[in-house]
Design an enzyme around this catalytic site. Structure first.
Site, short mmCIF file in Angstrom:
data_model
loop_
_atom_site.label_atom_id
_atom_site.label_comp_id
_atom_site.label_asym_id
_atom_site.label_seq_id
_atom_site.Cartn_x
_atom_site.Cartn_y
_atom_site.Cartn_z
N GLU A 254 0.83 -1.20 0.00
CA GLU A 254 0.00 0.00 0.00
C GLU A 254 0.87 1.25 0.00
O GLU A 254 0.67 2.17 -0.80
CB GLU A 254 -0.92 0.00 1.23
CG GLU A 254 -1.82 1.22 1.30
CD GLU A 254 -2.71 1.31 0.09
OE1 GLU A 254 -2.48 2.20 -0.75
OE2 GLU A 254 -3.62 0.48 -0.06
N ASP A 258 1.20 3.92 -3.13
CA ASP A 258 0.76 5.31 -3.00
C ASP A 258 1.85 6.29 -3.40
O ASP A 258 1.62 7.25 -4.16
CB ASP A 258 0.33 5.59 -1.56
CG ASP A 258 -0.94 4.86 -1.16
OD1 ASP A 258 -1.67 4.40 -2.06
OD2 ASP A 258 -1.20 4.74 0.05
N SER A 446 -7.05 1.76 -4.10
CA SER A 446 -5.88 2.39 -3.48
C SER A 446 -5.02 3.13 -4.49
O SER A 446 -4.35 4.10 -4.16
CB SER A 446 -5.01 1.34 -2.80
OG SER A 446 -5.49 1.04 -1.53
N ASP A 487 -17.07 8.86 -19.48
CA ASP A 487 -18.22 8.19 -18.88
C ASP A 487 -18.10 6.68 -19.06
O ASP A 487 -17.95 6.19 -20.18
CB ASP A 487 -19.51 8.71 -19.54
CG ASP A 487 -20.76 8.32 -18.77
OD1 ASP A 487 -20.62 7.81 -17.64
OD2 ASP A 487 -21.86 8.56 -19.30
N ILE A 488 -18.14 5.94 -17.95
CA ILE A 488 -18.05 4.48 -17.98
C ILE A 488 -19.46 3.92 -17.93
O ILE A 488 -20.20 4.18 -16.97
CB ILE A 488 -17.21 3.95 -16.81
CG1 ILE A 488 -15.89 4.72 -16.67
CG2 ILE A 488 -16.97 2.45 -16.98
CD1 ILE A 488 -15.01 4.69 -17.89
N GLY A 499 -23.89 3.07 -16.10
CA GLY A 499 -24.77 3.58 -17.13
C GLY A 499 -24.39 5.01 -17.45
O GLY A 499 -23.45 5.57 -16.86
N GLY A 501 -23.90 8.88 -17.42
CA GLY A 501 -23.87 9.80 -16.30
C GLY A 501 -23.30 9.16 -15.05
O GLY A 501 -22.67 8.10 -15.09
#
Length: 531
Positions: A254, A258, A446, A487-488, A499, A501
């Site tokens: 981690e 980072d 993360s 947009d995914i 969907g 938005g």
């Protein structure tokens, strides 16, 4: 003798996943952080985008010295000492120390010892509520440290190279020929169009860690490998936490993820890593220490740790959220990983991760990224469950829908929606990093928090060149500039599907880096000019 009153929101349930070992020995010395109320209520919306200097903040929103004196009297009356060096009016934190027996009498609790069955960590905790004499109750917002159970987990996932890739359950791209591949953080920044004329110079990125550590040799090996200079990294101790590398199966992954991601995006920025114990006391003390750090002066703080919102006490949730409000007032942006266990967050229901669910942080969800050379071929929700994890997301049970998010959420949403934004997180399309001397491919939400922290450091560099203040609390601006995101629309995280938005898997979507910097620069400059 003054009558005692129960402090609000202090109900603690028995620790889960823990073995009861008996009463905490009466002579054990315990340290607690008493969080004291502000001089005046703080509402970010009333500042209308204005950033406060530390002097302004301290004059208006720090603790009142009279309240600290009130707690000193309480401590003296109950045989507790005050750690003045660890106490801070701006942080509204006064630290008390004493034996377990004295703490029990002072706060009306019974302390018991436990061992966490998952991590084999011993801790003390209590069931029930906290009470204090009524003369002292009005000043107290929270008492942290009477329960030292581990409160958070790091949200990173290593790629499992031993598993058959064809048998991993994951969201498939619409183009069957596309195959996920790992990237360097530099490549991810390029795919997302992060500005190349900025490097974070003059900025400090704060990173909060509740365990693990890094080595200078790992950082030098990594940054040399991606053709960058090694950033200036400083370790800051909070509540006795320290940079403690050496466990390749622990939280080192981690910490180094980072630093390596944030430092790849904003390579000239300084990095301050705040190490604290994995307790609600350590977590909140680390946030307030970073936000009020006038030595390192971070303008953005990345947090890749969290736990199910339902597992936190109400007082701790309020205290941590208030610390994040202070960050916004001082112009410090906080980015938080939304979790790696899908819509359940590892529970039996639909639960969001905290502190990602705080309405005063930027909650960062995860995608799986497919590239075609230097461009994005496709991007879907990260969902490798049940083995590999999935992006956290959903609706808060603790916080109402913020005004700046209301128009984006589905009609009838009852709580703050998580996440706000997203980025590459699947271990299948994860990040090539160095951990404990070894190359690894690591994903998880993360990675997304430091990715956005690096991007915000670039924006803050741009703002500084315009003599404008730092970006600060950026959520309202981002929701007004949804076109600055990819947009995914494909995939799910369990209970929720992507969907058009905003959605409870990927939020507004993944970043169009340069567009986000442009939007932040324009809005902050306008607010600073008062026009």
């Amino acid at each position: 003798m003054a009558s005692r009153v129960t402090l609000e929101k202090t109900l603690h349930k028995a620790p889960a996943h823990a073995t009861h070992l008996g009463r905490t020995p009466s002579g054990n010395v315990i340290s607690v952080s008493v969080i004291v109320r502000r001089k005046n209520p703080l509402k970010l919306s009333e500042l209308k985008g204005r950033r406060l200097s530390h002097a302004e903040f301290n004059a208006q929103y720090a603790a009142n010295p009279a309240d600290f004196e009130n707690i000193r009297v309480f401590a003296k009356n109950h045989g507790l000492s005050v750690d003045e060096a660890a106490s801070s009016l701006p942080r509204r934190t006064i630290v008390l120390k004493g034996t377990a027996e004295a703490m029990e009498q002072a706060f009306g609790v019974q302390l018991n010892s436990y061992e966490d069955t998952r991590h084999k960590k011993r801790f003390h905790a209590f069931e029930g509520t906290i009470s204090v004499p009524e003369d002292h109750a009005p000043a107290i917002e929270a008492v942290l440290g009477l329960d030292s159970r581990p409160i958070a987990t790091p949200h990173f996932r290593r790629r499992d190279d031993s598993a058959d890739p064809d048998k991993r359950k994951k969201q498939q791209p619409t183009t069957p020929s596309l195959q996920p591949q790992p990237f360097s953080a530099v490549q991810v920044g390029q795919l997302y169009g992060f500005p190349t004329n900025l490097n974070g110079s003059g900025q400090t990125i704060g990173i909060l860690e509740l365990g693990g550590g890094y080595t200078d040799s790992d950082l030098q090996t990594y940054f040399q490998g991606v053709g960058l200079s090694t950033p200036n990294v400083t370790a800051v101790s909070v509540d006795g936490g320290s940079n403690s590398p050496g466990d390749p199966n622990g939280a080192d992954g981690e910490v180094e993820l980072d630093i390596e991601v944030a430092g790849s995006v904003a390579n000239a920025a300084n990095i301050a890593v705040y190490f604290a114990p994995n307790t609600d006391q350590g977590f909140i003390d680390a946030i307030t220490t970073a936000v009020h750090d006038t030595t390192n002066k971070p303008s953005v703080l990345s947090i890749s740790w969290g736990g199910p919102e339902s597992a936190w006490s109400a007082a701790s949730v309020t205290a941590l959220d208030n610390a994040c409000q202070s960050a916004g007032a001082l112009g410090v942006t906080i980015t938080v990983a939304s979790g790696d266990s899908g819509s359940s967050d590892g529970t039996n229901g639909t639960v969001v991760d905290f502190p990602a669910s705080s309405p005063h942080v930027l909650a960062c969800g995860g995608t799986e990224l497919f590239a075609n050379g230097t461009s994005i071929a496709e991007e879907v929700v990260w969902d490798d469950q049940p083995q590999g994890g999935a992006t956290g997301g959903g609706f808060s049970g603790s916080f109402a829908v913020p005004t700046w998010q209301a128009s984006a959420l589905p009609s009838g949403s009852s709580g703050r929606g998580v996440p706000d934004v997203s980025g590459d997180a699947s271990p299948e399309s994860g990040y090539n990093i160095i951990v404990d001397g070894q190359p690894q491919v690591v994903g998880g939400t993360s990675a997304v928090a430091p990715l956005y922290a690096g991007l915000i450091a670039l924006a803050n560099q741009q703002l500084a060149s315009q003599n404008s203040p730092s970006a600060g609390f950026i959520n309202p601006t981002l929701y007004e500039n949804a076109s600055a995101f990819n947009d995914i629309t494909q995939g799910n995280n369990g209970a929720y599907s992507a969907g058009p938005g905003w959605d409870a898997c990927t939020g507004l979507g993944s970043p169009k880096g340069a567009a986000i910097v442009t939007a932040l620069a324009a809005v902050v400059a306008t607010a600073a000019s008062g026009s």
